[in-house]
Scaffold this active site. Structure first.
Site, PDB file in Angstrom:
ATOM      1  N   GLY A  17      19.937  57.771  33.052  1.00 49.82           N
ATOM      2  CA  GLY A  17      19.833  58.245  34.426  1.00 49.82           C
ATOM      3  C   GLY A  17      18.865  59.395  34.636  1.00 49.82           C
ATOM      4  O   GLY A  17      19.049  60.202  35.545  1.00 49.82           O
ATOM      5  N   SER A  18      17.815  59.467  33.812  1.00 55.33           N
ATOM      6  CA  SER A  18      16.892  60.598  34.006  1.00 55.33           C
ATOM      7  C   SER A  18      16.090  60.458  35.310  1.00 55.33           C
ATOM      8  O   SER A  18      15.751  61.468  35.940  1.00 55.33           O
ATOM      9  CB  SER A  18      15.959  60.755  32.803  1.00 55.33           C
ATOM     10  N   ASN A  19      15.813  59.232  35.735  1.00 56.23           N
ATOM     11  CA  ASN A  19      15.120  59.077  37.028  1.00 56.23           C
ATOM     12  C   ASN A  19      16.042  59.440  38.186  1.00 56.23           C
ATOM     13  O   ASN A  19      15.595  60.028  39.174  1.00 56.23           O
ATOM     14  CB  ASN A  19      14.575  57.656  37.188  1.00 56.23           C
ATOM     15  N   ILE A  99      19.885  41.416  40.461  1.00 60.47           N
ATOM     16  CA  ILE A  99      20.392  41.718  41.808  1.00 60.47           C
ATOM     17  C   ILE A  99      20.562  40.411  42.580  1.00 60.47           C
ATOM     18  O   ILE A  99      19.652  39.579  42.628  1.00 60.47           O
ATOM     19  CB  ILE A  99      19.413  42.633  42.576  1.00 60.47           C
ATOM     20  N   ASN A 113      12.283  49.960  42.980  1.00 59.43           N
ATOM     21  CA  ASN A 113      12.528  50.007  41.536  1.00 59.43           C
ATOM     22  C   ASN A 113      11.388  50.792  40.898  1.00 59.43           C
ATOM     23  O   ASN A 113      10.278  50.837  41.438  1.00 59.43           O
ATOM     24  CB  ASN A 113      12.544  48.571  40.981  1.00 59.43           C
ATOM     25  N   HIS A 115       9.227  50.966  37.294  1.00 57.09           N
ATOM     26  CA  HIS A 115       8.963  50.205  36.070  1.00 57.09           C
ATOM     27  C   HIS A 115       7.976  50.995  35.204  1.00 57.09           C
ATOM     28  O   HIS A 115       6.985  51.511  35.723  1.00 57.09           O
ATOM     29  CB  HIS A 115       8.375  48.835  36.428  1.00 57.09           C
ATOM     30  N   ASP A 156      10.333  42.591  38.783  1.00 56.72           N
ATOM     31  CA  ASP A 156       9.139  43.445  38.678  1.00 56.72           C
ATOM     32  C   ASP A 156       7.966  42.903  39.483  1.00 56.72           C
ATOM     33  O   ASP A 156       6.816  42.942  39.034  1.00 56.72           O
ATOM     34  CB  ASP A 156       8.709  43.580  37.201  1.00 56.72           C
ATOM     35  N   GLU A 185       7.051  59.152  35.426  1.00 55.73           N
ATOM     36  CA  GLU A 185       8.054  58.484  36.281  1.00 55.73           C
ATOM     37  C   GLU A 185       8.816  59.530  37.102  1.00 55.73           C
ATOM     38  O   GLU A 185       9.117  59.320  38.276  1.00 55.73           O
ATOM     39  CB  GLU A 185       9.061  57.699  35.425  1.00 55.73           C
TER      40      GLU A 185
HETATM   41  C1  GRF Z   1      12.850  53.943  33.060  1.00 62.03           C
HETATM   42  O1  GRF Z   1      11.863  53.875  32.082  1.00 62.03           O
HETATM   43  C2  GRF Z   1      12.520  53.042  34.217  1.00 62.03           C
HETATM   44  O2  GRF Z   1      11.148  52.903  34.432  1.00 62.03           O
HETATM   45  C3  GRF Z   1      13.111  51.728  33.814  1.00 62.03           C
HETATM   46  O3  GRF Z   1      14.282  52.050  33.119  1.00 62.03           O
HETATM   47  C4  GRF Z   1      14.175  53.358  32.566  1.00 62.03           C
HETATM   48  C5  GRF Z   1      15.363  54.131  33.050  1.00 62.03           C
HETATM   49  O4  GRF Z   1      15.429  55.411  32.463  1.00 62.03           O
HETATM   50  N1  GRF Z   1      13.317  50.855  34.937  1.00 62.03           N
HETATM   51  P1  GRF Z   1      16.454  56.478  33.007  1.00 62.03           P
HETATM   52  O5  GRF Z   1      17.854  55.882  32.864  1.00 62.03           O
HETATM   53  O6  GRF Z   1      16.122  56.754  34.445  1.00 62.03           O
HETATM   54  O7  GRF Z   1      16.288  57.676  32.146  1.00 62.03           O
END
Ligand code: GRF
Length: 214
Positions: A17-19, A99, A113, A115, A156, A185
């Protein structure tokens, strides 16, 4: 004055969940105006994203198909949960489950999303996690990066909102490349959500148009 509907974002995440955290931080720091994360949903009860959400008092829901007799029931519950939290926008952030097309239709142009490559290269089935970076290195490509796109019925594939490039170095391993891509990202995803929150995104067929100025 703000005529744009406030974004009530539901984040879907299966992993660390870093994003999601990057989005949350940008909202908390007021870098994304006009938006709240109203729900974090995961198909994985151990997802770091759920833990982070709970620590921030954001509703965190674990919904797995295994809890339901049929896929249809699972999807009905998913939609109901989104409606219960008044989610009007979905940000996928490492969500590893397909989904349902009905959900894509319901959130058409309101589901994005991220990617870890420059789509349309290195996307599609099997292209997740380190596999993406392994394929980039094996191809000999000198540039990779990250893409934020609108979700459509193909993996994608939907209209591209933003991209950012990262150079591939001779000494790169999939792991070192993944970590440089992840850094961008964390810049790119909040930036894309900000554009939606400010009402600057228009989608026409396969293309996204970004309005400049305020
Ligand atoms: C990221 O690299 C994103 O691009 C891909 O899955 C990964 C998720 O990483 N769709 P995080 O869980 O957000 O750290």
């Amino acid at each position: 004055m703000n005529a744009v509907e406030r974004l009530h974002i539901s984040v879907f995440a299966s992993g660390r969940g870093s994003n999601f955290q990057a989005l949350l931080q940008a909202i908390e720091e007021k870098k994304i105006p006009n938006a709240d994360i109203v729900l974090v949903l995961s198909n994985n009860s151990d997802a770091g994203a759920l833990e982070v959400a709970r620590a921030h008092n954001i509703p965190a829901v674990h919904l797995s198909q295994k809890q339901f007799a049929t896929e249809a029931e699972f999807n009905r519950k998913l939609l109901q949960t989104l409606e219960d939290h008044h989610a009007n926008f979905i940000a996928l952030a490492g969500y590893m489950k397909r989904i349902d097309p009905a959900l894509i239709q319901r959130y058409r142009n309101r589901m994005i999303n991220i990617h870890p490559a420059l789509l349309p290269a290195f996307g599609g089935k099997g292209m997740y996690g380190l596999h993406v970076h392994e394929a980039v290195i094996a191809s000999g490509a000198r540039i990779t990066g990250a893409t934020v796109h609108i979700v459509d019925e193909q993996y994608d594939h939907g209209p591209i909102v933003l991209q950012s490039a990262v150079g591939v170095e001779d000494r790169d391993t999939p792991e070192t490349l993944a970590s440089r891509v992840l850094e961008i990202e964390h810049q790119l995803y909040p930036e894309a959500v900000r554009l939606f929150a400010e009402g600057k995104i228009n989608v026409n067929g396969s293309r996204v148009y970004i309005r400049n100025g305020s």
